[in-house]
Scaffold this motif. Structure first.
Motif, PDB file in Angstrom:
ATOM      1  N   ASP A 208      41.157  63.282  57.066  1.00  0.00           N
ATOM      2  CA  ASP A 208      41.129  62.725  58.434  1.00  0.00           C
ATOM      3  C   ASP A 208      42.555  62.518  58.956  1.00  0.00           C
ATOM      4  OD1 ASP A 208      38.415  62.723  58.358  1.00  0.00           O
ATOM      5  OD2 ASP A 208      38.193  60.557  58.056  1.00  0.00           O
ATOM      6  N   GLU A 209      43.416  61.986  58.108  1.00  0.00           N
ATOM      7  CA  GLU A 209      44.805  61.744  58.532  1.00  0.00           C
ATOM      8  C   GLU A 209      45.521  63.053  58.849  1.00  0.00           C
ATOM      9  OE1 GLU A 209      45.616  57.582  56.059  1.00  0.00           O
ATOM     10  OE2 GLU A 209      46.472  59.470  55.338  1.00  0.00           O
ATOM     11  N   LEU A 210      45.228  64.083  58.072  1.00  0.00           N
ATOM     12  CA  LEU A 210      45.850  65.387  58.311  1.00  0.00           C
ATOM     13  C   LEU A 210      45.411  65.947  59.666  1.00  0.00           C
ATOM     14  CD1 LEU A 210      47.586  67.729  57.180  1.00  0.00           C
ATOM     15  CD2 LEU A 210      45.462  68.698  56.267  1.00  0.00           C
ATOM     16  N   PHE A 211      44.115  65.849  59.953  1.00  0.00           N
ATOM     17  CA  PHE A 211      43.628  66.346  61.239  1.00  0.00           C
ATOM     18  C   PHE A 211      44.171  65.512  62.403  1.00  0.00           C
ATOM     19  CE2 PHE A 211      40.248  68.639  58.882  1.00  0.00           C
ATOM     20  CZ  PHE A 211      40.325  69.856  59.538  1.00  0.00           C
ATOM     21  N   ALA A 212      44.275  64.201  62.193  1.00  0.00           N
ATOM     22  CA  ALA A 212      44.609  63.295  63.306  1.00  0.00           C
ATOM     23  C   ALA A 212      46.091  63.300  63.678  1.00  0.00           C
ATOM     24  CB  ALA A 212      44.182  61.869  62.957  1.00  0.00           C
ATOM     25  N   CYS A 213      46.955  63.659  62.747  1.00  0.00           N
ATOM     26  CA  CYS A 213      48.385  63.544  63.048  1.00  0.00           C
ATOM     27  C   CYS A 213      48.849  64.695  63.941  1.00  0.00           C
ATOM     28  CB  CYS A 213      49.217  63.469  61.770  1.00  0.00           C
ATOM     29  SG  CYS A 213      49.367  65.008  60.871  1.00  0.00           S
ATOM     30  N   ASP A 214      49.906  64.416  64.700  1.00  0.00           N
ATOM     31  CA  ASP A 214      50.531  65.463  65.528  1.00  0.00           C
ATOM     32  C   ASP A 214      51.677  66.127  64.792  1.00  0.00           C
ATOM     33  OD1 ASP A 214      48.988  64.911  67.944  1.00  0.00           O
ATOM     34  OD2 ASP A 214      50.034  62.993  67.904  1.00  0.00           O
ATOM     35  N   VAL A 215      52.296  65.360  63.911  1.00  0.00           N
ATOM     36  CA  VAL A 215      53.459  65.847  63.157  1.00  0.00           C
ATOM     37  C   VAL A 215      53.328  65.346  61.721  1.00  0.00           C
ATOM     38  CG1 VAL A 215      55.973  65.810  62.978  1.00  0.00           C
ATOM     39  CG2 VAL A 215      54.904  65.609  65.212  1.00  0.00           C
ATOM     40  N   LEU A 216      53.726  66.193  60.789  1.00  0.00           N
ATOM     41  CA  LEU A 216      53.686  65.815  59.376  1.00  0.00           C
ATOM     42  C   LEU A 216      55.109  65.878  58.819  1.00  0.00           C
ATOM     43  CD1 LEU A 216      52.023  65.257  56.806  1.00  0.00           C
ATOM     44  CD2 LEU A 216      51.416  67.668  56.761  1.00  0.00           C
ATOM     45  N   VAL A 217      55.538  64.796  58.163  1.00  0.00           N
ATOM     46  CA  VAL A 217      56.869  64.754  57.539  1.00  0.00           C
ATOM     47  C   VAL A 217      56.657  64.496  56.043  1.00  0.00           C
ATOM     48  CG1 VAL A 217      59.107  63.586  57.462  1.00  0.00           C
ATOM     49  CG2 VAL A 217      57.887  63.821  59.656  1.00  0.00           C
ATOM     50  N   ILE A 218      57.202  65.386  55.201  1.00  0.00           N
ATOM     51  CA  ILE A 218      56.955  65.250  53.754  1.00  0.00           C
ATOM     52  C   ILE A 218      58.273  65.287  52.985  1.00  0.00           C
ATOM     53  CG2 ILE A 218      55.525  66.007  51.838  1.00  0.00           C
ATOM     54  CD1 ILE A 218      53.997  67.828  53.695  1.00  0.00           C
ATOM     55  N   GLY A 219      58.505  64.268  52.186  1.00  0.00           N
ATOM     56  CA  GLY A 219      59.649  64.259  51.270  1.00  0.00           C
ATOM     57  C   GLY A 219      59.240  64.966  49.983  1.00  0.00           C
TER      58      GLY A 219
END
Ligand SMILES: Cc1cc2nc3c(=O)[nH]c(=O)nc-3n(C[C@H](O)[C@H](O)[C@H](O)COP(=O)(O)O)c2cc1C
Length: 220
Positions: free
Chosen positions: A84-95
């Motif tokens: 759900d969080e993956l679908f809902a976000c507009d931008v993804l930032v991953i360390g």
């Protein structure tokens, strides 16, 4: 603008990828005049996802929790939340630090949560198809050695893996900021500073296609 911010390094306040991902989020918030309420943050090292189990995967597909233990039900709910969080976000930032040529196990556990056939990708006659709408992904990549040369690229199972697995889901708008060769202690601060400057100089108001921004190995 909703930002999903993921960290996975074990190095706490000394982590390069954490410093980079945090700066990326700050830059995004500033450029888009947003506040931190727009950020969902997960420290996967502090709160590791469960390893994917056959029971949980079956329950995610069938939406049937009958007969599952409390732990198994919690695992299924966690998978749904991650998706759900993956679908809902507009931008993804991953360390993404490099551990043993690849990504940390805790990050892999999150990847295993979000890669669910029928939900985030599907198999077709012409091959797999991503089901997540393309959105900008910013990867803060850190590694002790150098893997961006023609001779060393073959050992990179970190950035190459992140790009291939995200593209399986339909996510191809990936910008990598890379601090490498930081195992050389005397150059560590200089390299961190250089990548921080690259992050600050980036055009955060726009989307960008897949490419990598690398800190040069030797000081020029
Ligand atoms: C368990 C572990 C495995 C590592 N494996 C590699 C490796 O295979 N190649 C490499 O260049 N650096 C490796 N390193 C060094 C890290 O990539 C480097 O310290 C990087 O800065 C880690 O990111 P961080 O500062 O965000 O924790 C490893 C570090 C740890 C802790």
């Amino acid at each position: 603008m909703k930002i999903l911010h993921i960290d996975s390094s074990m190095a706490g306040e000394h982590s390069i990828s954490r410093a980079m991902s945090s700066l990326i989020v700050q830059q995004l918030l500033t450029a888009h005049q947003q506040d931190e309420n727009q950020v969902i943050y997960h420290d996967l090292y502090a709160h590791p996802p469960s390893f994917l189990s056959a029971v949980a995967m079956k329950a995610v597909r069938s939406a049937n929790l009958e007969g599952l233990s409390d732990k198994e039900q919690a695992d299924v709910r966690a998978i749904h939340q991650a998706i759900d969080e993956l679908f809902a976000c507009d931008v993804l930032v991953i360390g993404v630090p490099m551990y043993n040529h690849t990504i940390p196990a805790v990050l892999h556990a999150w990847i295993d949560q979000i890669c669910q056939a029928g939900k985030t990708f599907r198999y077709t006659e012409t091959g797999p198809e991503g089901l997540v709408a393309n959105k900008p992904i910013y990867i803060a990549s850190s590694r002790g050695g150098i893997y961006s040369t023609a001779e060393t690229l073959q050992y990179d199972q970190q950035e190459v893996f992140m790009k291939s697995i995200l593209s399986l889901l339909g996510l191809q708008d990936i910008q990598i900021f890379r601090a490498e060769g930081i195992g050389l202690v005397e150059q560590r601060e200089q390299r961190l500073l250089a990548v921080q400057q690259q992050i600050q100089a980036f055009s955060w108001g726009r989307n960008h296609q897949v490419q990598a921004t690398s800190v040069p190995f030797m000081a020029e």
